[in-house]
Design an enzyme around this catalytic site. Structure first.
Site, PDB file in Angstrom:
ATOM      1  N   TYR A 237       0.725  -1.347  -0.399  1.00  0.00           N
ATOM      2  CA  TYR A 237       0.052   0.362   0.309  1.00  0.00           C
ATOM      3  C   TYR A 237       0.400   1.036   0.060  1.00  0.00           C
ATOM      4  O   TYR A 237       1.697   0.907   0.405  1.00  0.00           O
ATOM      5  CB  TYR A 237      -0.928   0.172   1.285  1.00  0.00           C
ATOM      6  CG  TYR A 237      -1.743   1.292   1.916  1.00  0.00           C
ATOM      7  CD1 TYR A 237      -2.814   1.178   0.461  1.00  0.00           C
ATOM      8  CD2 TYR A 237      -1.370   2.807   2.357  1.00  0.00           C
ATOM      9  CE1 TYR A 237      -3.658   2.901   0.782  1.00  0.00           C
ATOM     10  CE2 TYR A 237      -1.762   3.740   2.063  1.00  0.00           C
ATOM     11  CZ  TYR A 237      -3.152   3.344   1.244  1.00  0.00           C
ATOM     12  OH  TYR A 237      -3.474   5.170   1.604  1.00  0.00           O
TER      13      TYR A 237
ATOM     14  N   GLU B 131      -4.441   7.317  -3.529  1.00  0.00           N
ATOM     15  CA  GLU B 131      -3.661   5.481  -3.225  1.00  0.00           C
ATOM     16  C   GLU B 131      -3.421   4.882  -4.228  1.00  0.00           C
ATOM     17  O   GLU B 131      -4.146   5.129  -5.308  1.00  0.00           O
ATOM     18  CB  GLU B 131      -5.171   5.514  -2.166  1.00  0.00           C
ATOM     19  CG  GLU B 131      -4.958   5.633  -0.720  1.00  0.00           C
ATOM     20  CD  GLU B 131      -6.194   5.798  -0.295  1.00  0.00           C
ATOM     21  OE1 GLU B 131      -5.892   4.772   1.082  1.00  0.00           O
ATOM     22  OE2 GLU B 131      -6.984   4.635  -0.384  1.00  0.00           O
TER      23      GLU B 131
END
Length: 402
Positions: free
Chosen positions: A114, A205
């Site tokens: 991530y 993101e």
């Protein structure tokens, strides 16, 4: 402002961030043709059919599927996904209709990570966050295992420094893939910082960011939000906007020059000034929380609203069936209270208001404004202070009395 994944990846590519090959598709035929083209270009039979909506968690909701049987398989999956009401953790139970797809090449994934960035308002710096727990809900990781999230802050004077990117890379354990992978990851992070600043992003993101079996670093996802305050610098944003994914009332408010955000409560708020609007929502929560009373919206009509805009504001507030009362809280500075009072009276008559209305006026020409309201013959409850108004609107919703 939010954009779709494939649009985000086009911006990534512009800044040199590696992304898989892919093509958007609006029909099943286009999806099949895109898969055929990808297979011919990459020599890989595997493609991925991805729903394009402005919400995360698409994979768990059935909106991302792998086609291993060539373009015919991609077509079958596109038939399943296109037009479905996709429900994810971010859409709510009502879900979001899938109107467009992204057909992407399959890659050999060694590990998912991530990587995200957001403006840290406390530190007044852009914060980059990374985790080895890629491909899962990062909110869950933050709640259950916060130690797995690594964070660095970029100094606005120097920008994100290479040593900070390498610090994240080593924290993720990328050294196990070799020096070249560390260098590629560092290059990606620096490019993302450059993009975040130049494109006026408010959130970024990539979940997952992957390392392939050959050691390449690739953005397999892209979520980008823009800061609306920077819209005047980006004429291309209008082309990126998908109005099907936007709240129709918020779009209507924007066109009318009003700042409106829909919330889940039951008290409609009409206020001038963002700070006063926030304070009004807070005080409604203070008095109403234990009674199940909360703001239904954030609505700032600004300092120069006219009667037409006040009427428009009332009509937008009343579009929510949850609204059981309205609290008008106006501080008359540039905007005089008598002008607001005339606007409120005209708006109430025009929209045929059926819910209780509490009005608190203060500032320039306040006595004249109150006189206009009291002599209007309308069922308007006057309040003298914010607390008084909040108390009265809570009583109106709950059926009690102050």
């Amino acid at each position: 402002m939010k954009i779709h994944e494939y649009q985000g990846k086009q911006i990534f590519a512009k800044y040199g961030v590696p992304v898989p090959k892919g093509y958007p598709a609006f029909t099943v035929d286009e999806a099949e043709a895109a898969a055929k083209k990808l297979i011919a270009e990459t020599g890989n039979q595997v493609t991925v059919v991805k729903a394009q909506i402005h919400a995360g968690g698409r994979g768990k909701g059935g909106g991302v599927k792998v086609a291993k049987g060539g373009e015919a398989d991609a077509r079958k999956l596109a038939e399943q996904i296109l037009g479905m009401q996709l429900v994810t953790i971010q859409t709510g139970p009502e879900g979001q209709k899938v109107r467009r797809l992204y057909i992407e090449q399959g890659l050999d994934i060694a590990k998912e990570y991530y990587l995200g960035a957001v403006l840290d308002r406390d530190k007044r710096r852009i914060a980059f966050m990374a985790s080895t727990e890629g491909g899962v809900e990062i909110e869950k990781v933050a709640h259950e295992t916060p130690e797995k999230i690594l964070t660095v802050h970029a100094d606005p004077v120097t920008g994100l420094m290479p040593f900070q990117a390498r610090q994240i890379a080593f924290g993720l354990g990328l050294q196990s893939y070799g020096k070249e992978t560390i260098a590629k990851f560092t290059k990606v992070m620096l490019a993302l910082y450059d993009m975040f600043v130049k494109e006026d992003c408010s959130l970024l993101e990539i979940n997952p960011l992957i390392v392939t079996k050959s050691g390449d670093v690739v953005a397999l996802d892209a979520k980008l939000n823009f800061d609306d305050n920077g819209e005047f610098r980006h004429k291309n944003w209008a082309e990126l906007q998908d109005k099907d994914e936007e709240d129709p009332v918020e779009l209507e408010a924007k066109e009318a020059g009003l700042n409106y955000v829909a919330l889940d409560g039951n008290v409609g708020c009409l206020v001038n000034g963002a700070g006063l609007a926030m304070s009004t929502m807070d005080i409604i929560k203070v008095f109403g929380e234990k009674h199940g009373v909360a703001p239904a919206n954030f609505l700032d009509v600004g300092g120069g609203a006219n009667q037409e805009q006040v009427t428009k504001a009332f009509s937008m507030i009343l579009k929510s069936p949850k609204v059981k009362a309205i609290f008008v809280n106006i501080f008359g500075g540039i905007m005089k209270c008598d002008v607001i009072a005339n606007g409120v009276v005209a708006a109430v008559k025009e929209v045929g208001l059926k819910v209780p209305l509490v009005v608190r006026l203060e500032g320039t020409n306040v006595e004249l404004g109150r006189k206009i309201l009291s002599e209007s013959g309308l069922a308007i409850t006057a309040a003298t202070t914010m607390a008084d108004g909040a108390e009265k609107v809570v009583a109106a919703v709950t059926g009690g009395s102050k």
